[in-house]
Design a protein around this motif. Structure first.
Motif, PDB file in Angstrom:
ATOM      1  N   LYS A 138      31.733 -20.223 -49.187  1.00 16.50           N
ATOM      2  CA  LYS A 138      30.708 -19.509 -48.407  1.00 16.50           C
ATOM      3  C   LYS A 138      30.605 -18.049 -48.852  1.00 16.50           C
ATOM      4  CE  LYS A 138      29.167 -22.135 -44.826  1.00 16.50           C
ATOM      5  NZ  LYS A 138      27.767 -22.212 -44.377  1.00 16.50           N
ATOM      6  N   LYS A 139      31.768 -17.432 -49.018  1.00 16.76           N
ATOM      7  CA  LYS A 139      31.780 -16.015 -49.379  1.00 16.76           C
ATOM      8  C   LYS A 139      31.364 -15.818 -50.838  1.00 16.76           C
ATOM      9  CE  LYS A 139      35.167 -15.074 -45.805  1.00 16.76           C
ATOM     10  NZ  LYS A 139      34.221 -14.343 -44.935  1.00 16.76           N
TER      11      LYS A 139
ATOM     12  N   ARG B 160      27.581 -15.813 -50.969  1.00 22.44           N
ATOM     13  CA  ARG B 160      26.978 -14.534 -50.573  1.00 22.44           C
ATOM     14  C   ARG B 160      27.090 -13.516 -51.704  1.00 22.44           C
ATOM     15  NH1 ARG B 160      25.188 -13.351 -45.840  1.00 22.44           N
ATOM     16  NH2 ARG B 160      25.577 -11.129 -46.123  1.00 22.44           N
ATOM     17  N   ARG B 161      28.265 -13.473 -52.344  1.00 26.14           N
ATOM     18  CA  ARG B 161      28.437 -12.509 -53.444  1.00 26.14           C
ATOM     19  C   ARG B 161      27.455 -12.794 -54.582  1.00 26.14           C
ATOM     20  NH1 ARG B 161      33.843 -13.699 -52.593  1.00 26.14           N
ATOM     21  NH2 ARG B 161      34.130 -14.732 -54.615  1.00 26.14           N
TER      22      ARG B 161
ATOM     23  N   TYR C 102      22.410 -24.794 -45.944  1.00 31.33           N
ATOM     24  CA  TYR C 102      21.715 -23.728 -45.227  1.00 31.33           C
ATOM     25  C   TYR C 102      20.562 -24.331 -44.434  1.00 31.33           C
ATOM     26  CZ  TYR C 102      24.177 -20.734 -48.576  1.00 31.33           C
ATOM     27  OH  TYR C 102      25.134 -20.116 -49.322  1.00 31.33           O
TER      28      TYR C 102
ATOM     29  N   LEU D 189      17.692 -17.151 -46.986  1.00 29.38           N
ATOM     30  CA  LEU D 189      18.447 -16.403 -47.993  1.00 29.38           C
ATOM     31  C   LEU D 189      17.578 -15.393 -48.738  1.00 29.38           C
ATOM     32  CD1 LEU D 189      20.549 -19.320 -49.542  1.00 29.38           C
ATOM     33  CD2 LEU D 189      21.289 -17.650 -47.852  1.00 29.38           C
TER      34      LEU D 189
END
Length: 747
Positions: free
Chosen positions: A443-444, A447-448, A525, A562
């Motif tokens: 998940k992280k 995002r990155r 998502y 997003l």
């Protein structure tokens, strides 16, 4: 006439041999005597040869064999034993070494004189060889009589040496070699010497230990003396004791130095000094700890106690870190950012704790497996705890995210980042639910990658390599797919720009960047048909046409949640650039054609169905830091009865501002997704096992499933049983009609 034709009678032959034997004895005793010449040797050899090859009854082989033994026995009785009996202690030992060396010389010479017996007579009669007879004579007549006196004399000298007196170590080695040689190996050495040495050493060091513990009382001082004694014992072994004695002697000594004083050495408290093993751990007395392990490395019971103490100590240290982090998280005054920083500090301290005690075990505790096991058990218990409502799996993923993203609070060099990530992956080995870490990390990572927050692509790929090595190829498959998607997206964007420049009619009118993702790699998502403005619709259509030319068999699903937009806000004080999400942009653009809109009108016109999404969206624009919209009534929360207007008076000192959406707590969703994935993993494991085994007992299937899934997560037994029932219901498995505990696979 040939030598074999010469007749020698018994008396004549024995007389010749006796003269040779007397001459040999005189030489050995240092009496005046001419050395043996080659003629003397040939005379004796030929005499024996002739007496053994004469035809019966003149074959005197047996008589010569007896003469050989009698000569040795007579020499021992008349000369050797009297010389030994009149001497004592070290003088007796020196005389014994001399007599043993002389005896071996005598046996060697006599064996040459009587050599023909060895070649034929002894072989035919299956009698002991001449050298063996010579050894037996000394053993039965000298060794058996003197071995106790010799043993006691040697042990007495060793005890004197332990007290600081000088010894002739070469003499002691020669004496102990006799014990080995007499036994033609280590048998007599073990039985006649070693057993008594071990007993005496135990008694000696028992007395010493009592003296040291009474006088010194301080554990490190006791350890210094014990270590010095062990060093001296090792030197003693290398100089004159047999090497086979080393493990037994050291273990015996270590046991005596420790067994009686176990509790004192582990938890020593004397005159206000905390000097036991546990106290040394607490005070980081590294050298003293190392000495303790060196001194008692052969005492298994001690090592067990030491390992348990280390395990408890590390557990206590780790528990204190957890409590500190939980106290910070539970503090009412602490805001979310402070709690997050405290959890980062916790992970850093956990890494430091692991580093410290791994180094202890490797460098100071002789890399012993027992201590590695204790450390592993302590960190397994620690790393599977919760900290302030978060699992360590989540904290490790967040810690990595903080290091890897731009503007990280951890300002580290490239080398330090690589080293820190390596240490995080090492900690991951202790976590049972590695799949939970994987989902949080994914998940992280998403995002990155999607929001250009990753500081360094090499570090991103580097940690994936480390995770793959630690957890296997499947663990990082999706993550590597995500990184590859981003590389392809850049190429795709270049192609799109070329397409637009070559097709003027396809120009979307605004700068457009689309990132195409592979569904299976990325987290799931929310996806629904947001009512876009005409400008946005045109963008979507242009890219869809481009993509269909490139790949006709793929369907694009747009994830507007997003997306980001840069829009121009014309306010009365000044015009500003706003960086917003696609949702926020769509909502703000509604006010180009309407002065005032209600909550329900905004929801309907945007085609949003989830009230939570609407509340987050409107809150970010009217109630947060940047109030782009005015809300009626002017409260801090969003209600379905609210109305909104464009805030034309809005201004800010910055010309360009980013308006974030309120963060969503993704923890519940991650856990929910992991639980769902686990159901699939359990199903796949059960089917895989049953497909291979065809028929299997219910309990065995459960156990094999636990073992198979263990590397990724610790499956709940009830969940496995529930999945088995579901697979039976879906006709993948069936129960045996005669034995309900037996399961069959249905192809």
């Amino acid at each position: 006439m040939g030598v074999n034709e010469r007749k020698i009678d018994l008396e004549q032959g024995l007389e010749i041999m006796q003269k040779g034997i007397v001459k040999l004895k005189n030489i050995l005793e240092g009496l005046p005597e001419t050395p043996f010449s080659s003629e003397d040797y040939m005379m004796l050899y030929i005499t024996v040869y002739s007496m053994c090859t004469q035809k019966p009854p003149h074959d005197y082989s047996q008589q010569l064999y007896d003469k050989y033994r009698e000569s040795l026995e007579e020499y021992i009785m008349s000369t050797v034993l009297p010389s030994l009996r009149e001497k004592h202690d070290e003088f007796m030992l020196r005389e014994l070494v001399k007599r043993w060396e002389n005896h071996k010389i005598m046996v060697r010479w006599l064996s040459r004189f009587f050599h023909y017996l060895d070649r034929y007579f002894i072989a035919r009669r299956s009698l002991p060889p001449l050298e063996e007879v010579g050894l037996t004579c000394f053993s039965t007549m000298v060794y058996q009589e003197l071995k106790v006196k010799v043993r006691d004399a040697v042990i007495s000298l060793i005890d004197q040496e332990r007290e600081g007196e000088q010894n002739d170590q070469a003499l002691l080695k020669n004496i102990l070699d006799i014990f080995v040689e007499i036994g033609m190996g280590q048998m007599d050495y073990k039985n006649d010497f070693e057993a008594a040495l071990l007993k005496d050493s135990a008694a000696y060091y028992s007395r010493k230990a009592l003296s040291w513990i009474s006088v010194d009382g301080y554990c490190p001082d006791y350890m210094l003396k014990a270590e010095e004694c062990l060093k001296q014992e090792k030197d003693r072994i290398s100089h004159y004791l047999h090497s086979s004695s080393e493990p037994k002697l050291l273990e015996k000594i270590q046991h005596e130095l420790w067994s009686v004083y176990e509790s004192q050495l582990l938890e020593k408290e004397h005159s206000g000094y905390h000097s036991g093993y546990h106290a040394l751990l607490k005070d980081d007395k590294v050298e003293n700890l190392s000495r303790m392990v060196r001194v008692f490395s052969k005492v298994s019971k001690f090592l067990d106690s030491l390992a348990n103490t280390l395990k408890q100590h590390v557990t206590d240290k780790g528990t204190a870190l957890v409590k500190q982090a939980e106290d910070a998280a539970g503090c009412k005054k602490a805001d979310e950012k402070v709690v997050g920083l405290q959890k980062q500090v916790f992970v850093r301290e956990l890494i430091e704790l692991h580093d410290k005690y791994v180094a202890f075990v490797n460098e100071r505790f002789q890399n012993q497996k027992l201590f590695h096991k204790a450390l592993k058990e302590a960190f397994e218990a620690l790393c599977n705890k919760g900290v302030g409502g978060s699992s360590i799996a989540e904290l490790l993923a967040t810690f990595c995210d903080n290091i890897l993203k731009k503007r990280s609070s951890e300002r580290l060099s490239d080398e330090a980042i690589e080293e820190t990530l390596e240490k995080v992956v090492n900690l991951l080995a202790y976590i049972s639910d590695k799949d939970l870490f994987a989902e949080f990390y994914r998940k992280k990572l998403a995002r990155r990658l999607l929001f250009d927050m990753s500081a360094n692509d090499d570090h991103e790929r580097g940690i994936l390599m480390k995770l793959k090595h630690q957890c296997g190829v499947q663990f990082t498959l999706k993550m590597e797919g995500m990184v590859t998607d981003m590389m392809l997206a850049k190429e795709n964007h270049t192609s799109f720009e070329e397409y637009v420049s070559n097709n003027p009619n396809a120009n979307p009118g605004i700068d457009l960047t689309v990132t195409v993702l592979t569904t299976g790699f990325w987290p799931s998502y929310k996806s629904f048909d947001l009512n876009l403005t005409a400008e946005m619709v045109k963008c979507v259509e242009v890219f869809r046409e481009f993509y269909q030319i490139k790949t006709k068999h793929r369907k694009l699903t747009w994830i507007y949640s997003l997306g980001t937009c840069n829009i121009i806000g014309k306010f009365e004080p000044k015009t500003m650039e706003l960086i917003v999400t696609t949702y926020q942009a769509s909502a703000l653009l509604l006010f180009n054609s309407s002065d005032r809109l209600s909550y329900s009108e905004i929801k309907t016109q945007l085609n949003l169905t989830d009230d939570d999404d609407v509340v987050r969206l409107l809150h970010s624009l009217s109630c947060a830091k940047y109030k782009i919209l005015k809300k009626e009534p002017n409260t801090k929360s969003i209600a379905p009865t609210d109305h909104f207007e464009f805030n034309s008076k809005f201004t800010d000192k910055m010309q360009r501002i980013k308006i974030p959406l309120p963060p969503v707590d993704e923890k519940k969703k991650v856990i929910k997704d992991v639980d769902k994935d686990r159901r699939y993993a359990i199903d796949a494991s059960i089917v895989r096992i049953m497909k291979s085994r065809k028929v299997l007992g219910h309990q065995q299937l459960v156990m094999e499933c636990v073992e198979q899934l263990g590397p990724m997560f610790k499956p709940d037994l009830r969940a496995i049983k529930k999945r088995i029932e579901d697979l039976i219901f879906r006709d993948y498995l069936e129960r045996d009609k005669d034995n309900p505990n037996l399961l069959r696979y249905l192809a």
